[in-house]
Design a protein around this motif. Sequence first.
Motif, PDB file in Angstrom:
ATOM      1  N   ILE A 146       0.838  -1.162   0.042  1.00 49.07           N
ATOM      2  CA  ILE A 146       0.129  -0.036  -0.069  1.00 49.07           C
ATOM      3  C   ILE A 146       0.895   1.087  -0.031  1.00 49.07           C
ATOM      4  CG2 ILE A 146      -1.785   1.189   1.237  1.00 49.07           C
ATOM      5  CD1 ILE A 146      -2.487  -1.312   2.533  1.00 49.07           C
ATOM      6  N   ASP A 179      -7.080   0.736  -1.366  1.00 52.77           N
ATOM      7  CA  ASP A 179      -5.784   0.981  -0.631  1.00 52.77           C
ATOM      8  C   ASP A 179      -5.996   1.800   0.567  1.00 52.77           C
ATOM      9  OD1 ASP A 179      -4.251  -0.033  -2.514  1.00 52.77           O
ATOM     10  OD2 ASP A 179      -3.648   1.976  -3.525  1.00 52.77           O
ATOM     11  N   ASN A 208      -3.248   5.318  -6.547  1.00 51.22           N
ATOM     12  CA  ASN A 208      -3.899   4.909  -5.372  1.00 51.22           C
ATOM     13  C   ASN A 208      -5.453   4.669  -5.495  1.00 51.22           C
ATOM     14  OD1 ASN A 208      -1.488   6.450  -3.372  1.00 51.22           O
ATOM     15  ND2 ASN A 208      -1.642   4.152  -3.571  1.00 51.22           N
TER      16      ASN A 208
END
Length: 429
Positions: free
Chosen positions: A41, A413, A409
């Motif tokens: 992440i 996430d 992202n």
Amino acid sequence: MSNQINFEYSLSFAQKMDEQDPLKSFRSKFFFPKFDGKEAIYFCGNSLGLQPKTTQSYIQKELDNWAEMAVDGHFHGEDAWYHIRKKSKPALAEIVGAHEHEVVAMNNLTSNLHFLMVSFYQPTAKRFKIITEAGAFPSDMYMLETQVKFHGLNPDEVIVELAPREGEHTLRTEDILLAIKEQGEELALVMMAGLQYYTGQVFDMKAIAQVAKEVGAYVGFDLAHAAGNAPLALHDWGVDFATWCSYKYMNSGPGNVSGIFVHEKHAEKPDMIRFAGWWGHDEGERFKMEKGFKPMFGADGWQLANSNVLALAAHQASLDIFQEAGIKNLRQKSETLTSYLEFLIEEISGDTGVIEIITPKNVKERGCQLSLLIHKGGKAVFDEFYKNGIVGDWRNPNVIRIAPTPLYNSFEDVYRFAQILEKSIKKFV
């Protein structure tokens, strides 16, 4: 927009947001680091952006040109190196809110600050003060300190550092503007970050530039954390100069080329003091090899050496993605994505006293980054994140910077981060 959405702490909500995201396909254009065989992440684009999958081919193209043409690559081929700086101008102008002749990619950030200070900091006996923010990024502090000493002045007497009010983490705009007015005729320059690296606060650059102009001072910004992240309109705001790096939100590779902005009101001032090099000289006469510097029009007149072709190739790989995505679309997603992160952090941390968000709550006063002040557990909280595959950024003494970047992202996430955060907090309550 984010304030019209009823956020939920659930995987189904995050996945629904991703399905509706018009920019969702851009995630697949980047390489992600792996953690235990799975994608990490990655919330560290504020320090180093991810590599676009096209970067290698962009660099390889220039390597091939070099191999096949050698020196002739300067003037032949699809992107002749002599003019290659021009290729990045449309995207850079859009990202920072400028005309193309006001921007150019060159050097690195602190070098550019020093070169721009030569032109825009010329202290006199009466006008010599510099305003900056307290706790600026160290490179900016060192740059200002040594520039002042270069002029034979005492930094303690020249540099005015503005700190937040007692008990507050960020600067109030009214306090910045008041300080500018108070320094008045002694103020030569306002030189500060556009987005404060530690707190994540975006300063009101428009208001700062206007009031600085009213008192007769120049204004410049270090946009390392703002370019490619926060909305910018440097030309319309009347900012005199700015510089930025390309390796954070602009994903151009570690330590890669910087860029500068010089307002067009300074475009045709050949007598303006600067440190010159031949790439800033009138390109129509450059190869005459004669004495007498004649600066090119606009920001190009601050160039020194010829362009770093391989660096610009990597830079262009990302800039092309920016143009495809659209800076306004990216900002819209960023506001929602970061607001979702904020919602989940507040939902999970509650009154535990472990985490405090010190970045402004107003979305107009921040970019992607949220700075988390750790009240319990210290760096152990951050280490716990890393053990669970979250790549963020620790800044002494006690702040974790988390930056969900809209290009790559996802809302999932953010949700996955929240799950790990919830488990981590329980260890320190």
